[in-house]
Design an enzyme around this catalytic site. Sequence first.
Site, PDB file in Angstrom:
ATOM      1  N   HIS A   1       0.617  13.078  -4.274  1.00 11.19           N
ATOM      2  CA  HIS A   1       1.770  12.326  -3.771  1.00 11.19           C
ATOM      3  C   HIS A   1       1.321  11.025  -3.131  1.00 11.19           C
ATOM      4  O   HIS A   1       0.153  10.861  -2.740  1.00 11.19           O
ATOM      5  CB  HIS A   1       2.561  13.155  -2.758  1.00 11.19           C
ATOM      6  CG  HIS A   1       1.779  13.518  -1.527  1.00 11.19           C
ATOM      7  ND1 HIS A   1       0.908  14.580  -1.489  1.00 11.19           N
ATOM      8  CD2 HIS A   1       1.723  12.952  -0.295  1.00 11.19           C
ATOM      9  CE1 HIS A   1       0.356  14.670  -0.300  1.00 11.19           C
ATOM     10  NE2 HIS A   1       0.830  13.687   0.460  1.00 11.19           N
TER      11      HIS A   1
ATOM     12  N   GLU B   1       4.230  19.781   3.856  1.00 13.31           N
ATOM     13  CA  GLU B   1       5.091  18.786   4.504  1.00 13.31           C
ATOM     14  C   GLU B   1       6.338  18.548   3.667  1.00 13.31           C
ATOM     15  O   GLU B   1       6.425  18.960   2.499  1.00 13.31           O
ATOM     16  CB  GLU B   1       4.343  17.474   4.720  1.00 13.31           C
ATOM     17  CG  GLU B   1       3.956  16.769   3.443  1.00 13.31           C
ATOM     18  CD  GLU B   1       3.073  15.544   3.686  1.00 13.31           C
ATOM     19  OE1 GLU B   1       3.184  14.584   2.898  1.00 13.31           O
ATOM     20  OE2 GLU B   1       2.273  15.556   4.632  1.00 13.31           O
TER      21      GLU B   1
ATOM     22  N   ARG C   1      -7.921  11.702  -0.042  1.00 15.07           N
ATOM     23  CA  ARG C   1      -7.546  10.539  -0.851  1.00 15.07           C
ATOM     24  C   ARG C   1      -8.129  10.671  -2.247  1.00 15.07           C
ATOM     25  O   ARG C   1      -9.339  10.817  -2.423  1.00 15.07           O
ATOM     26  CB  ARG C   1      -8.053   9.240  -0.212  1.00 15.07           C
ATOM     27  CG  ARG C   1      -7.397   8.875   1.094  1.00 15.07           C
ATOM     28  CD  ARG C   1      -7.738   7.431   1.493  1.00 15.07           C
ATOM     29  NE  ARG C   1      -7.399   7.211   2.887  1.00 15.07           N
ATOM     30  CZ  ARG C   1      -8.263   7.280   3.904  1.00 15.07           C
ATOM     31  NH1 ARG C   1      -9.539   7.525   3.646  1.00 15.07           N
ATOM     32  NH2 ARG C   1      -7.874   7.092   5.133  1.00 15.07           N
TER      33      ARG C   1
ATOM     34  N   HIS D   1      -3.044  17.409  -0.164  1.00 15.98           N
ATOM     35  CA  HIS D   1      -3.402  18.189   1.015  1.00 15.98           C
ATOM     36  C   HIS D   1      -3.851  19.588   0.605  1.00 15.98           C
ATOM     37  O   HIS D   1      -3.320  20.165  -0.356  1.00 15.98           O
ATOM     38  CB  HIS D   1      -2.215  18.320   1.963  1.00 15.98           C
ATOM     39  CG  HIS D   1      -1.649  17.006   2.411  1.00 15.98           C
ATOM     40  ND1 HIS D   1      -2.423  16.003   2.939  1.00 15.98           N
ATOM     41  CD2 HIS D   1      -0.377  16.535   2.406  1.00 15.98           C
ATOM     42  CE1 HIS D   1      -1.645  14.972   3.248  1.00 15.98           C
ATOM     43  NE2 HIS D   1      -0.408  15.268   2.919  1.00 15.98           N
TER      44      HIS D   1
END
Length: 703
Positions: free
Chosen positions: A563, A506, A583, A488
């Site tokens: 991740h 997150e 991605r 991200h």
Amino acid sequence: MVGCGRDYQGMINRGNWHRLKECMKKARRGEKIITGFLGGSITQGSLSSGPELCYAYLVFQWWREKFPLAEIEFINGGIGGTTSQFGAARVKGHILKYKPDFVLIEFAVNDENTEFFQETYEGLVRKTYMDKCKPALMLMNNVRYDNGINAEQQHLKVAQAYELPMVSMKSAIWPEIMWGRLKEAELSPDGLHPNDAGHRLVAQVIISFLEQVYAEMDKEETLAFGEGDRLPAPITANAYENAIRYQNFNSESKAEGFLEDLSSQNGITDIFKRGWTASRKGDKIRFEVEGTEIAVQYRKSVNKPVPVARAVVDGREDQGVILDGNFEEDWGDSLHIDTIARHAQEGKHTVEIEIVESHENDVAPFYLVSLIVSGNENKNNILKNMEDKDKMKPILFLNPVFKETIWGGSKLREQYGYDIPSDTTGECWAVSAHPNGDCVVKEGEYQGMTLSELWEKNPELFGSCGLDRFPLLTKIIDARENLSIQVHPNDAYAGEHENGSLGKTECWYILDCPEDAALIIGHNAGTEKELEEMIRQGKWTEFIREIPVKKGDFIQIDPGTVHAIKGGIMLLETQQNSDITYRVYDYDRLSDGKPRQLHIQQSIDVITVPALSPEDSVKEAANLPANVMNELISCDYYKVWKLDVTEPVSIEQTHPFLIMSVVEGEGCVNGRKIEKGEHFILPDGFGKVELEGNMQLIASSIK
């Protein structure tokens, strides 16, 4: 058999039977009935040869046998050596939290026959009767078999004032001993605690009364106190109705030498837990409390010597109270209470406890179990807040939004009971104001409004914090298969390249996973050049880094962290309000016959090199202390806590808002039932939050 063939009538106050009759009718219909018993050692079952031979269990058995179609549950709230003073502080956590239909209270041989215990007993009775579960309340007085002493004179005044049924062993059994028809030794080896025969006889007296009610069950009887069944004015100063018990998990203290006991409590009779210990002369602990009644609860030990302490209120040394931890009895350690302030001035008071005597051969430390505090001022404030609904902000319960994914499964239905759209549902957006999934308020005055609409039109609910959008998003993710390897961006990159979007920081709390579970967190590239080479040449085996995880682990995922969630893992995710994901690799999977879009250049732009070390990635959070808000993370974008509720918990909501997700079990928040899979927001200025039940929650807010 002692007492066999005789009907011992012990009713000394008939009282009103409306609630008892309604309880019995409910049982007759086959509905579940919870029976609760609150008292001292006799209720606990002392000197019965087994728990099923205690009078309380025998009365419970009567309910089971009388109403075979109903499921009858038994809650034994007996703790040896305790009085109604302690009962008023613990009835909520030990009995009322189970929402009992029938409650029997007994403290007549532990309470002294004084006006003080009339007041504590009245507080206990009022607190129980007015609980939201509205139990059928019955009062019972045991008696000393050696001298006939109990607190019945004072307790009976309370029963009569509140039209409550009361039965008495002093009326039913003691005269039989006086006349020689019953032998004290046949009922009790110590003149106080019944043996098996004594417990049967006590149960027989109670059951005889219940049979009378049963026989008149269908005779109409109105509520004792009219519409609403609210109690009349108290007959004493009634300073104990709102008693609160403070231990190390729900209080603040300043300690010099006193240490918190963080060992877990196993059942209500595991009594010397969650307090504080001290061993050296001069050790101190200081509290600030609010109320008019203050008592210290501590251990008196038969294993001597132990240190001696002194309690002082508001610095008044001349009125200090000695707390001697050495017990002169020999029957076992005692949970002792000394009242150190009674009917004091309303307001805040300081309490300082200091070890004033210790010994070289002390065999155990001084054990401070709790402070018990109460007072009419607190009670009136609580009632005012409850009744002044116009000033109270509502709890915001939300309907989740579900997302079908190529890697999703069916656990959101199987484990959380959600009505998911298909067996490939990967995400539950539980608290979201994002355009791609805007949750709707499901009840109350804001029912039907989306969270983004509420944020815009009612900013006062969220602390008017000046942000341009609701800042957080809470998800539950069910990964039946591996998610793509991804990364991200931060706020700066997303704002520039993604049309003003927020970045995405997150964190994850593992809800469920296989025994050999692992996550992809980080990478093995040492330099930016090596990173780009590995990605562009598809050296995925060399590139990715797997880290083992287990249920209850917590992981922070900062922007720039490579991740991926692997198949079989279910987790709760707290994140910035963003839906931007790059991605890096997707295992060459097809969606609708085509490979899913990758974001190679964006990923290379934002991935942090080198990655965080594996040791800094995962935090174990499975076995944190219960009944406290355990902080898991505090970063620039959010704070996250874990709360395991095993007994009533009171917290103060002081954040702009507080998101709470029930991830295990069930219970209540401020009297409203909540269960696994429910998510809600406590607005700004909400104030005191009362949680009870047996459940696990994950909470979050902005810093």
